[in-house]
Design an enzyme around this catalytic site. Structure first.
Site, PDB file in Angstrom:
ATOM      1  N   HIS A  51       0.855  -1.193   0.000  1.00 26.65           N
ATOM      2  CA  HIS A  51       0.000   0.000   0.000  1.00 26.65           C
ATOM      3  C   HIS A  51       0.891   1.243   0.000  1.00 26.65           C
ATOM      4  O   HIS A  51       1.926   1.268   0.668  1.00 26.65           O
ATOM      5  CB  HIS A  51      -0.921  -0.012   1.227  1.00 26.65           C
ATOM      6  CG  HIS A  51      -2.007   1.008   1.124  1.00 26.65           C
ATOM      7  ND1 HIS A  51      -1.768   2.350   1.301  1.00 26.65           N
ATOM      8  CD2 HIS A  51      -3.311   0.890   0.816  1.00 26.65           C
ATOM      9  CE1 HIS A  51      -2.898   3.022   1.120  1.00 26.65           C
ATOM     10  NE2 HIS A  51      -3.857   2.155   0.822  1.00 26.65           N
ATOM     11  N   GLU A  67      -3.926   1.575  -7.390  1.00 31.27           N
ATOM     12  CA  GLU A  67      -4.318   2.700  -6.540  1.00 31.27           C
ATOM     13  C   GLU A  67      -3.407   3.888  -6.827  1.00 31.27           C
ATOM     14  O   GLU A  67      -2.344   4.018  -6.206  1.00 31.27           O
ATOM     15  CB  GLU A  67      -4.161   2.326  -5.061  1.00 31.27           C
ATOM     16  CG  GLU A  67      -5.106   1.265  -4.564  1.00 31.27           C
ATOM     17  CD  GLU A  67      -5.383   1.445  -3.073  1.00 31.27           C
ATOM     18  OE1 GLU A  67      -6.543   1.390  -2.696  1.00 31.27           O
ATOM     19  OE2 GLU A  67      -4.433   1.663  -2.311  1.00 31.27           O
ATOM     20  N   GLY A 111      -7.971   8.941  -0.825  1.00 32.15           N
ATOM     21  CA  GLY A 111      -8.473   9.888   0.164  1.00 32.15           C
ATOM     22  C   GLY A 111      -8.700  11.297  -0.352  1.00 32.15           C
ATOM     23  O   GLY A 111      -8.947  12.219   0.425  1.00 32.15           O
ATOM     24  N   SER A 153     -10.498   6.640  -3.400  1.00 31.03           N
ATOM     25  CA  SER A 153     -11.746   7.425  -3.362  1.00 31.03           C
ATOM     26  C   SER A 153     -12.952   6.689  -3.951  1.00 31.03           C
ATOM     27  O   SER A 153     -13.815   7.320  -4.567  1.00 31.03           O
ATOM     28  CB  SER A 153     -11.560   8.779  -4.060  1.00 31.03           C
ATOM     29  OG  SER A 153     -10.597   9.548  -3.372  1.00 31.03           O
TER      30      SER A 153
END
Ligand code: PGA
Length: 271
Positions: free
Chosen positions: A103, A178, A184, A221
Site C-alpha cells: 500500500h 491505486e 483519500g 476514493s
C-alpha cells in the site's frame, strides 16, 4: 462460488478493536445477505488486533463464503527475531484469507521497496493466502507520462520473484491499482485512463508464472457516488475501499448498486 466481484474494506487505523468487532457483529447478517445477492466477496481488513476475534465470528458461521477477513500488511520474513512484525504463517493460522501489501501509505512510511513488496507476496502465497498487491503512480509521475513505466517496474519485481515458487502449485493473486493522488482525495482518474492502465497492467501480468487466477481491483476514493462511473470500466473486477468502507450505509449502497446492475445485465441478455 461462481465468478464474483470483490470488495475489500481497508479500515486502516481508523477504528479501535471494540469498534471493529461491533461493526461486524451489528452488520454481519445484512452484509452476508447483500454479498450473496450481489455475488460479491467482501474482505474486511481491520487492524491486526481484531483479526482473531472477527475471524472466529465469521468461521463459526460455516455457511458463509461471502465474508472473509484480511490483514493490512505482513512481514517479508517467514519466522525469526523480527520485533514487531507479523508473519504470513501467523495470519493464515488465525483465519485470514487475504493480505494487502505494498500500500502506498506503507511504501511511503517505511520506505518500502518493490523487492520488499515482492518478498511479502511470496510469503503469502507460500502460506496459502491471497496477496492484494497495491501498485500506483504519483501525480507527478502521471503528469510526466510515466504511469506505465512506474507500474511496469512495480509489477516486474513481483513477477521475477514468482519464479521462486513451486510450479506444482497454482496461486491466486489480486492486483490493486491505486494511483497515489486518488487515495483519500475524492479525485478518481477518468474511465479512459483506467481502461488504458488496466489494459497495460493485464498485459504485463499475462505470463506471470504459477498464477492461476488474478483479480484486478481499483482503489482510491471509491464510494457510492463514484461507482456509476467506475462500473463503466469493464476490466475492473473489484474495489479496494478505504474511507467509504467505514460506513455501513456506504457499503450497503455500493453492494445494492451491484444488485441492480446485475439484474440489468441478466434482463438485457435474456432479451
Ligand atoms: P480511500 O482509500 O478509499 O479512502 O481513498 C483507499 C486505500 O487507501 O486503499
Amino acid at each position: 462460488m461462481e465468478s464474483h466481484r470483490l470488495l475489500v474494506a481497508n479500515w486502516k487505523m481508523n477504528l479501535r478493536p471494540s469498534e471493529e468487532i461491533n461493526f461486524v457483529k451489528k452488520h454481519y447478517d445484512r452484509l452476508v445477505n447483500l454479498a450473496k445477492q450481489s455475488n460479491t466477496q467482501i474482505v474486511l481488513c481491520p487492524t491486526f488486533l481484531s483479526i482473531m476475534s472477527i475471524a472466529k465470528n465469521i468461521s463459526s458461521n460455516s455457511t458463509n463464503t461471502y465474508l472473509s477477513i484480511g490483514a493490512q500488511d505482513c512481514s517479508t520474513r517467514a519466522i525469526g527475531s523480527f520485533t514487531g512484525q507479523i508473519s504470513a504463517a501467523c495470519l493464515a493460522e488465525i483465519g485470514c484469507t487475504h493480505v494487502i501489501v505494498g500500500h502506498s501509505e506503507e511504501r511511503r512510511a517505511h520506505k518500502e521497496s518493490n523487492l520488499q513488496v515482492a518478498h511479502k507476496t511470496i510469503q503469502l502465497l507460500i502460506h496459502g493466502l491471497t496477496p492484494i498487491v497495491c501498485i500506483g503512480e504519483s501525480a507527478s509521475e502521471k503528469q510526466t507520462s510515466r504511469s506505465k513505466e512506474v507500474l511496469s517496474t512495480q509489477i516486474k519485481t513481483v513477477i521475477d520473484t514468482l519464479n521462486k515458487l513451486s510450479s506444482a502449485r497454482r496461486y491466486n493473486l489480486c492486483i490493486a491499482y491505486e494511483p497515489l493522488y486518488a487515495i483519500g482525495s475524492g479525485n478518481v482518474p477518468t474511465t479512459e485512463h483506467l481502461e488504458e492502465i488496466f489494459g497495460h497492467i493485464m498485459r504485463e501480468l499475462r505470463n506471470a508464472p504459477s498464477i492461476k487466477n488474478i483479480t484486478y481491483l481499483y482503489g482510491g476514493s471509491v464510494n457510492s457516488r463514484q461507482l456509476p462511473m467506475l462500473k463503466k470500466v469493464s476490466k475492473i473486477q473489484g474495489y479496494l475501499v478505504g474511507n467509504a468502507s467505514l460506513s455501513f450505509q456506504e457499503m450497503e449502497k455500493m453492494l445494492t448498486s451491484w444488485m441492480v446492475s446485475r439484474s440489468n445485465c441478466i434482463s438485457r441478455a435474456e432479451k
